[in-house]
Write a protein that holds these residues in place. Sequence first.
Motif, PDB file in Angstrom:
ATOM      1  N   HIS A   1     -29.698  38.066  -5.651  1.00  0.00           N
ATOM      2  CA  HIS A   1     -29.950  39.055  -6.694  1.00  0.00           C
ATOM      3  C   HIS A   1     -31.392  39.536  -6.806  1.00  0.00           C
ATOM      4  O   HIS A   1     -31.636  40.592  -7.375  1.00  0.00           O
ATOM      5  CB  HIS A   1     -29.512  38.504  -8.053  1.00  0.00           C
ATOM      6  CG  HIS A   1     -28.062  38.177  -8.108  1.00  0.00           C
ATOM      7  ND1 HIS A   1     -27.083  39.140  -8.032  1.00  0.00           N
ATOM      8  CD2 HIS A   1     -27.409  36.989  -8.187  1.00  0.00           C
ATOM      9  CE1 HIS A   1     -25.895  38.563  -8.075  1.00  0.00           C
ATOM     10  NE2 HIS A   1     -26.067  37.266  -8.168  1.00  0.00           N
ATOM     11  N   VAL A   2     -32.345  38.761  -6.287  1.00  0.00           N
ATOM     12  CA  VAL A   2     -33.741  39.124  -6.486  1.00  0.00           C
ATOM     13  C   VAL A   2     -34.440  39.433  -5.162  1.00  0.00           C
ATOM     14  O   VAL A   2     -35.084  40.468  -5.008  1.00  0.00           O
ATOM     15  CB  VAL A   2     -34.499  38.003  -7.248  1.00  0.00           C
ATOM     16  CG1 VAL A   2     -35.959  38.347  -7.408  1.00  0.00           C
ATOM     17  CG2 VAL A   2     -33.857  37.750  -8.601  1.00  0.00           C
ATOM     18  N   ILE A   3     -34.297  38.549  -4.186  1.00  0.00           N
ATOM     19  CA  ILE A   3     -35.075  38.659  -2.963  1.00  0.00           C
ATOM     20  C   ILE A   3     -34.450  39.631  -1.965  1.00  0.00           C
ATOM     21  O   ILE A   3     -35.143  40.437  -1.359  1.00  0.00           O
ATOM     22  CB  ILE A   3     -35.310  37.263  -2.371  1.00  0.00           C
ATOM     23  CG1 ILE A   3     -36.167  36.492  -3.373  1.00  0.00           C
ATOM     24  CG2 ILE A   3     -35.979  37.334  -1.012  1.00  0.00           C
ATOM     25  CD1 ILE A   3     -36.144  35.029  -3.276  1.00  0.00           C
ATOM     26  N   LEU A   4     -33.153  39.570  -1.787  1.00  0.00           N
ATOM     27  CA  LEU A   4     -32.447  40.509  -0.899  1.00  0.00           C
ATOM     28  C   LEU A   4     -31.313  41.160  -1.696  1.00  0.00           C
ATOM     29  O   LEU A   4     -30.139  40.966  -1.396  1.00  0.00           O
ATOM     30  CB  LEU A   4     -31.890  39.767   0.323  1.00  0.00           C
ATOM     31  CG  LEU A   4     -32.923  39.261   1.326  1.00  0.00           C
ATOM     32  CD1 LEU A   4     -32.294  38.274   2.295  1.00  0.00           C
ATOM     33  CD2 LEU A   4     -33.554  40.419   2.070  1.00  0.00           C
ATOM     34  N   PRO A   5     -31.653  41.944  -2.724  1.00  0.00           N
ATOM     35  CA  PRO A   5     -30.623  42.486  -3.622  1.00  0.00           C
ATOM     36  C   PRO A   5     -29.896  43.690  -3.029  1.00  0.00           C
ATOM     37  O   PRO A   5     -30.253  44.204  -1.982  1.00  0.00           O
ATOM     38  CB  PRO A   5     -31.443  42.906  -4.838  1.00  0.00           C
ATOM     39  CG  PRO A   5     -32.744  43.330  -4.255  1.00  0.00           C
ATOM     40  CD  PRO A   5     -32.980  42.388  -3.093  1.00  0.00           C
ATOM     41  N   GLY A   6     -28.907  44.112  -3.772  1.00  0.00           N
ATOM     42  CA  GLY A   6     -28.220  45.353  -3.433  1.00  0.00           C
ATOM     43  C   GLY A   6     -26.993  45.151  -2.571  1.00  0.00           C
ATOM     44  O   GLY A   6     -26.722  44.058  -2.091  1.00  0.00           O
ATOM     45  N   ASN A   7     -26.272  46.230  -2.419  1.00  0.00           N
ATOM     46  CA  ASN A   7     -25.022  46.187  -1.678  1.00  0.00           C
ATOM     47  C   ASN A   7     -25.146  46.767  -0.281  1.00  0.00           C
ATOM     48  O   ASN A   7     -24.144  46.967   0.388  1.00  0.00           O
ATOM     49  CB  ASN A   7     -23.931  46.948  -2.450  1.00  0.00           C
ATOM     50  CG  ASN A   7     -23.584  46.238  -3.742  1.00  0.00           C
ATOM     51  OD1 ASN A   7     -23.624  45.012  -3.799  1.00  0.00           O
ATOM     52  ND2 ASN A   7     -23.279  46.995  -4.773  1.00  0.00           N
ATOM     53  N   ASN A   8     -26.383  47.053   0.162  1.00  0.00           N
ATOM     54  CA  ASN A   8     -26.493  47.599   1.509  1.00  0.00           C
ATOM     55  C   ASN A   8     -26.127  46.520   2.520  1.00  0.00           C
ATOM     56  O   ASN A   8     -26.363  45.329   2.309  1.00  0.00           O
ATOM     57  CB  ASN A   8     -27.875  48.224   1.768  1.00  0.00           C
ATOM     58  CG  ASN A   8     -28.967  47.201   1.946  1.00  0.00           C
ATOM     59  OD1 ASN A   8     -28.890  46.335   2.806  1.00  0.00           O
ATOM     60  ND2 ASN A   8     -30.003  47.299   1.119  1.00  0.00           N
ATOM     61  N   ILE A   9     -25.559  46.933   3.615  1.00  0.00           N
ATOM     62  CA  ILE A   9     -24.988  46.008   4.592  1.00  0.00           C
ATOM     63  C   ILE A   9     -26.038  45.095   5.217  1.00  0.00           C
ATOM     64  O   ILE A   9     -25.763  43.926   5.493  1.00  0.00           O
ATOM     65  CB  ILE A   9     -24.164  46.768   5.670  1.00  0.00           C
ATOM     66  CG1 ILE A   9     -23.291  45.810   6.468  1.00  0.00           C
ATOM     67  CG2 ILE A   9     -25.058  47.579   6.573  1.00  0.00           C
ATOM     68  CD1 ILE A   9     -22.155  45.234   5.695  1.00  0.00           C
ATOM     69  N   GLU A  10     -27.247  45.594   5.421  1.00  0.00           N
ATOM     70  CA  GLU A  10     -28.293  44.774   6.044  1.00  0.00           C
ATOM     71  C   GLU A  10     -28.665  43.578   5.160  1.00  0.00           C
ATOM     72  O   GLU A  10     -28.772  42.460   5.642  1.00  0.00           O
ATOM     73  CB  GLU A  10     -29.534  45.612   6.369  1.00  0.00           C
ATOM     74  CG  GLU A  10     -29.328  46.554   7.537  1.00  0.00           C
ATOM     75  CD  GLU A  10     -28.817  45.849   8.794  1.00  0.00           C
ATOM     76  OE1 GLU A  10     -29.391  44.827   9.201  1.00  0.00           O
ATOM     77  OE2 GLU A  10     -27.828  46.343   9.377  1.00  0.00           O
ATOM     78  N   ASN A  11     -28.898  43.829   3.870  1.00  0.00           N
ATOM     79  CA  ASN A  11     -29.231  42.724   2.962  1.00  0.00           C
ATOM     80  C   ASN A  11     -28.052  41.766   2.821  1.00  0.00           C
ATOM     81  O   ASN A  11     -28.231  40.553   2.759  1.00  0.00           O
ATOM     82  CB  ASN A  11     -29.656  43.246   1.599  1.00  0.00           C
ATOM     83  CG  ASN A  11     -31.109  43.664   1.571  1.00  0.00           C
ATOM     84  OD1 ASN A  11     -31.809  43.584   2.575  1.00  0.00           O
ATOM     85  ND2 ASN A  11     -31.569  44.122   0.423  1.00  0.00           N
ATOM     86  N   TYR A  12     -26.845  42.306   2.761  1.00  0.00           N
ATOM     87  CA  TYR A  12     -25.642  41.481   2.652  1.00  0.00           C
ATOM     88  C   TYR A  12     -25.550  40.530   3.841  1.00  0.00           C
ATOM     89  O   TYR A  12     -25.339  39.330   3.684  1.00  0.00           O
ATOM     90  CB  TYR A  12     -24.411  42.389   2.579  1.00  0.00           C
ATOM     91  CG  TYR A  12     -23.106  41.647   2.512  1.00  0.00           C
ATOM     92  CD1 TYR A  12     -22.656  41.101   1.318  1.00  0.00           C
ATOM     93  CD2 TYR A  12     -22.325  41.481   3.654  1.00  0.00           C
ATOM     94  CE1 TYR A  12     -21.459  40.405   1.252  1.00  0.00           C
ATOM     95  CE2 TYR A  12     -21.128  40.785   3.605  1.00  0.00           C
ATOM     96  CZ  TYR A  12     -20.699  40.256   2.403  1.00  0.00           C
ATOM     97  OH  TYR A  12     -19.518  39.563   2.340  1.00  0.00           O
ATOM     98  N   LYS A  13     -25.729  41.047   5.043  1.00  0.00           N
ATOM     99  CA  LYS A  13     -25.658  40.221   6.252  1.00  0.00           C
ATOM    100  C   LYS A  13     -26.794  39.201   6.294  1.00  0.00           C
ATOM    101  O   LYS A  13     -26.571  38.034   6.615  1.00  0.00           O
ATOM    102  CB  LYS A  13     -25.740  41.100   7.509  1.00  0.00           C
ATOM    103  CG  LYS A  13     -24.492  41.859   7.822  1.00  0.00           C
ATOM    104  CD  LYS A  13     -24.703  42.685   9.086  1.00  0.00           C
ATOM    105  CE  LYS A  13     -23.512  43.526   9.433  1.00  0.00           C
ATOM    106  NZ  LYS A  13     -23.775  44.362  10.626  1.00  0.00           N
ATOM    107  N   LYS A  14     -28.006  39.645   5.987  1.00  0.00           N
ATOM    108  CA  LYS A  14     -29.169  38.772   6.092  1.00  0.00           C
ATOM    109  C   LYS A  14     -29.088  37.608   5.115  1.00  0.00           C
ATOM    110  O   LYS A  14     -29.350  36.469   5.477  1.00  0.00           O
ATOM    111  CB  LYS A  14     -30.461  39.557   5.885  1.00  0.00           C
ATOM    112  CG  LYS A  14     -31.685  38.708   6.149  1.00  0.00           C
ATOM    113  CD  LYS A  14     -32.862  39.553   6.498  1.00  0.00           C
ATOM    114  CE  LYS A  14     -33.960  38.665   7.019  1.00  0.00           C
ATOM    115  NZ  LYS A  14     -34.696  39.244   8.087  1.00  0.00           N
ATOM    116  N   ARG A  15     -28.702  37.886   3.879  1.00  0.00           N
ATOM    117  CA  ARG A  15     -28.643  36.777   2.910  1.00  0.00           C
ATOM    118  C   ARG A  15     -27.518  35.813   3.250  1.00  0.00           C
ATOM    119  O   ARG A  15     -27.674  34.595   3.119  1.00  0.00           O
ATOM    120  CB  ARG A  15     -28.566  37.294   1.486  1.00  0.00           C
ATOM    121  CG  ARG A  15     -27.364  38.086   1.126  1.00  0.00           C
ATOM    122  CD  ARG A  15     -27.499  38.688  -0.275  1.00  0.00           C
ATOM    123  NE  ARG A  15     -26.335  39.453  -0.621  1.00  0.00           N
ATOM    124  CZ  ARG A  15     -26.363  40.656  -1.154  1.00  0.00           C
ATOM    125  NH1 ARG A  15     -27.513  41.237  -1.412  1.00  0.00           N
ATOM    126  NH2 ARG A  15     -25.257  41.278  -1.450  1.00  0.00           N
TER     127      ARG A  15
END
Length: 161
Positions: free
Chosen positions: A105-119
């Motif tokens: 929720h804070v460091i890699l937030p959002g629903n974009n696919i890159e952040n979703y995959k990375k987290r």
Amino acid sequence: MKKLSKKTLHISGIALACLFAAGPGACVPKGEDFTPGLKGIDSDANGIRDDIDALILQKYADTPTIKKAAEKYARTVQVFMEANTKQEAYQAAKESGNMVDCIVHVILPGNNIENYKKRGQLIDEIVAYTANTRERFEKYWQSSALIAGATFEINKKPDCQ
């Protein structure tokens, strides 16, 4: 003769396929710590095994904030794995969950696919590296059994420090 389970046969099949396709040693991550014991090698005594430190530097040091969160998460997973009592396991799981909340929720937030995959990859890889031997894997699941049925509060504003 010892009977093998379907799961054992499946895992053995995957290992053989990897060995056949890639050759000896190619299926084992380079530099991964398979030493006996739960702690492994931590030359700088920072609470993170050297192989996990290297993983974080290689994949999760995009920003100081992401690196710090990955390191803190790695420490909490290690403490969780080493827990011997319900209270120790609960506290470590609570801290680990807080770090997952921070990552999501804070460091890699959002629903974009890159952040979703990375987290997802960060969380999964640190757990996988932490419990990478039979001894560590079994202890990790023993710690999980200690908190079976426990409930945890989800913080709307996780403490990411």
